[in-house]
Design an enzyme around this catalytic site. Structure first.
Site, short mmCIF file in Angstrom:
data_model
loop_
_atom_site.label_atom_id
_atom_site.label_comp_id
_atom_site.label_asym_id
_atom_site.label_seq_id
_atom_site.Cartn_x
_atom_site.Cartn_y
_atom_site.Cartn_z
N THR A 99 -38.04 2.79 -41.49
CA THR A 99 -38.42 4.09 -40.94
C THR A 99 -37.53 5.13 -41.61
O THR A 99 -36.32 5.12 -41.41
CB THR A 99 -38.22 4.14 -39.41
OG1 THR A 99 -38.94 3.06 -38.83
CG2 THR A 99 -38.74 5.46 -38.86
N LYS A 174 -45.43 7.26 -38.42
CA LYS A 174 -44.34 6.61 -37.68
C LYS A 174 -43.54 7.63 -36.87
O LYS A 174 -43.09 7.35 -35.76
CB LYS A 174 -43.44 5.86 -38.67
CG LYS A 174 -42.18 5.27 -38.08
CD LYS A 174 -42.41 4.05 -37.19
CE LYS A 174 -41.12 3.62 -36.52
NZ LYS A 174 -41.20 2.40 -35.76
N LYS A 242 -31.54 8.31 -35.75
CA LYS A 242 -31.96 8.64 -37.12
C LYS A 242 -33.43 9.07 -37.14
O LYS A 242 -33.79 10.08 -37.75
CB LYS A 242 -31.72 7.40 -38.01
CG LYS A 242 -32.30 7.40 -39.39
CD LYS A 242 -33.56 6.54 -39.53
CE LYS A 242 -33.44 5.09 -39.19
NZ LYS A 242 -34.67 4.33 -39.20
P1 NAP Z 1 -30.88 -4.01 -39.21
O1 NAP Z 1 -30.83 -5.24 -38.38
O2 NAP Z 1 -29.67 -3.17 -39.33
O3 NAP Z 1 -31.42 -4.41 -40.66
C1 NAP Z 1 -31.26 -3.65 -41.81
C2 NAP Z 1 -30.79 -4.58 -42.91
O4 NAP Z 1 -30.77 -3.88 -44.13
C3 NAP Z 1 -29.37 -5.10 -42.64
O5 NAP Z 1 -29.36 -6.50 -42.76
C4 NAP Z 1 -28.55 -4.40 -43.71
O6 NAP Z 1 -27.47 -5.15 -44.21
C5 NAP Z 1 -29.57 -4.20 -44.81
N1 NAP Z 1 -29.18 -3.09 -45.67
C6 NAP Z 1 -28.88 -1.82 -45.32
N2 NAP Z 1 -28.56 -1.10 -46.41
C7 NAP Z 1 -28.67 -1.94 -47.45
C8 NAP Z 1 -28.47 -1.78 -48.83
N3 NAP Z 1 -28.09 -0.59 -49.35
N4 NAP Z 1 -28.67 -2.85 -49.63
C9 NAP Z 1 -29.04 -4.03 -49.10
N5 NAP Z 1 -29.24 -4.26 -47.80
C10 NAP Z 1 -29.06 -3.20 -46.99
O7 NAP Z 1 -32.04 -3.05 -38.66
P2 NAP Z 1 -33.53 -3.41 -38.18
O8 NAP Z 1 -33.57 -3.36 -36.71
O9 NAP Z 1 -34.04 -4.62 -38.90
O10 NAP Z 1 -34.28 -2.10 -38.68
C11 NAP Z 1 -34.58 -1.87 -40.05
C12 NAP Z 1 -35.41 -0.60 -40.19
O11 NAP Z 1 -36.64 -0.77 -39.47
C13 NAP Z 1 -34.74 0.66 -39.63
O12 NAP Z 1 -35.08 1.78 -40.40
C14 NAP Z 1 -35.35 0.77 -38.24
O13 NAP Z 1 -35.35 2.10 -37.78
C15 NAP Z 1 -36.74 0.24 -38.48
N6 NAP Z 1 -37.42 -0.37 -37.32
C16 NAP Z 1 -36.73 -1.18 -36.46
C17 NAP Z 1 -37.40 -1.72 -35.37
C18 NAP Z 1 -36.69 -2.61 -34.38
O14 NAP Z 1 -37.21 -2.76 -33.25
N7 NAP Z 1 -35.58 -3.24 -34.70
C19 NAP Z 1 -38.75 -1.46 -35.17
C20 NAP Z 1 -39.43 -0.66 -36.08
C21 NAP Z 1 -38.75 -0.12 -37.16
P3 NAP Z 1 -26.27 -5.66 -43.27
O15 NAP Z 1 -26.73 -6.99 -42.80
O16 NAP Z 1 -25.09 -5.71 -44.16
O17 NAP Z 1 -26.12 -4.64 -42.16
#
Ligand code: NAP
Length: 297
Positions: A99, A174, A242
């Protein structure tokens, strides 16, 4: 003879990405993976995914690159930064499912197009549960032809998959989703707190009103977590803030005033200031239980 499946590169193996990448492995796609914290790739590598050390190496090895990282700055880094995807990718598709900002989606689309790469913005909704069950809603912007070419692949991770128009349209959709959720989360928390004050059993109230006009994904899935006091993410407060920031900036560009969204962001900012930014968004219930809230009456 069946055609060889396209190779997929997957970057971002957090709450959402890890489950999505497992579904692609299940469907038989050859997978190359990269994540900031390497250990989060272990379960995929154990099942046959190939680990590489940079986004550029992922891109060099893959027909389609999918990213679902945290913030717009992370998206910018993995696409346009040093050792980024666009340094090595030749042709094929790149799909950002983070997102993120609609304007950044357009910037990546333009940069990719110059290199003959089709870029799609394809953020998702449905939460950790939707990612685990492959039932995500996927909202797509970019070229229609590129969407048609990858739609089958989307079907491995999502159930409602929809094309909305030019680059950025997926992210704008979104944002509409997040705007609806923002006021909705306050509504769920307020209903539960009110029911409890009225001497009712909040779980019974929730179960009953979920079947009526108040029914929503947030009410049914996050309401029970609020009642249990379970604030584990799910969907991180830091990511929701965010999203609300992007939506408010975008609304400002459109000369739109969104008071519900503005208030929700303020309450979540207050929770983040109290150190709760890594909690799930259902922790909004804590705002209503806080001393500050009680003192104001
Ligand atoms: P998350 O658990 O923090 O996953 C993000 C992953 O991306 C982490 O493993 C992080 O690494 C990795 N990452 C971040 N920057 C990076 C980089 N520069 N290079 C390589 N890897 C990198 O978050 P999430 O819940 O999966 O959400 C991910 C996205 O989807 C966000 O934008 C969120 O707003 C969106 N989203 C989430 C949900 C939900 O319910 N969770 C639903 C819809 C949309 P690390 O392991 O080192 O932190």
């Amino acid at each position: 003879m069946t055609a060889q499946k396209k190779s997929i590169g997957f970057i971002g193996l957090g709450v959402m990405g890890a489950s999505m990448a497992h579904h692609l492995l299940d469907a038989g796609y050859p997978l190359t993976v990269y994540n900031r914290t390497k250990a989060k790739a272990d379960s995929l590598v154990n099942r046959g995914a190939k680990w590489v050390d940079t986004p550029a190496e992922v891109a060099a090895a893959s027909d389609i690159v999918i990213t679902i990282v945290g913030f717009p700055k992370d998206v910018e880094q993995v696409y346009l930064g040093e050792n980024g995807i666009l340094q090595t990718k030749k042709g094929g598709h790149v799909i950002d499912m983070t997102t993120s900002s609609p304007l950044l989606a357009k910037k990546i689309y333009d940069a990719a197009k110059k290199k003959g790469i089709a870029a799609l913005d394809a953020p998702v909704s449905g939460g950790d549960i939707g990612a685990r069950n492959a039932s995500l809603v996927i909202m797509v912007g970019g070229d229609r032809k590129a969407f048609d070419e990858v739609q089958k692949m989307f079907e491995c991770i999502g159930r409602t998959i929809r094309y909305f128009g030019a680059a950025g349209s997926g992210q704008y959709t979104k944002m509409a989703n997040q705007i609806a959720i923002a006021s909705g989360m306050m509504g769920v928390a307020e209903a539960l707190i009110y029911a409890e004050k009225a001497g009712l059993n909040p779980a019974e109230v929730l179960e009953t009103i979920a079947g009526g006009a108040a029914g929503s994904w947030s009410l049914s899935n996050l309401g029970p977590r609020m009642i249990k006091g379970d604030v584990a993410p799910g969907f991180y407060i830091k990511h929701f803030i965010k999203d609300m920031r992007i939506a408010l900036e975008s609304a400002k560009e459109m000369h739109l005033d969104l008071p519900g969204l503005t208030l929700a962001k303020r309450l979540y900012d207050e929770l983040a200031a109290r150190g709760m930014e890594d909690c799930g968004t259902q922790a909004i219930i804590r705002w209503y239980m806080s001393d500050e809230q009680k003192k104001s009456h």
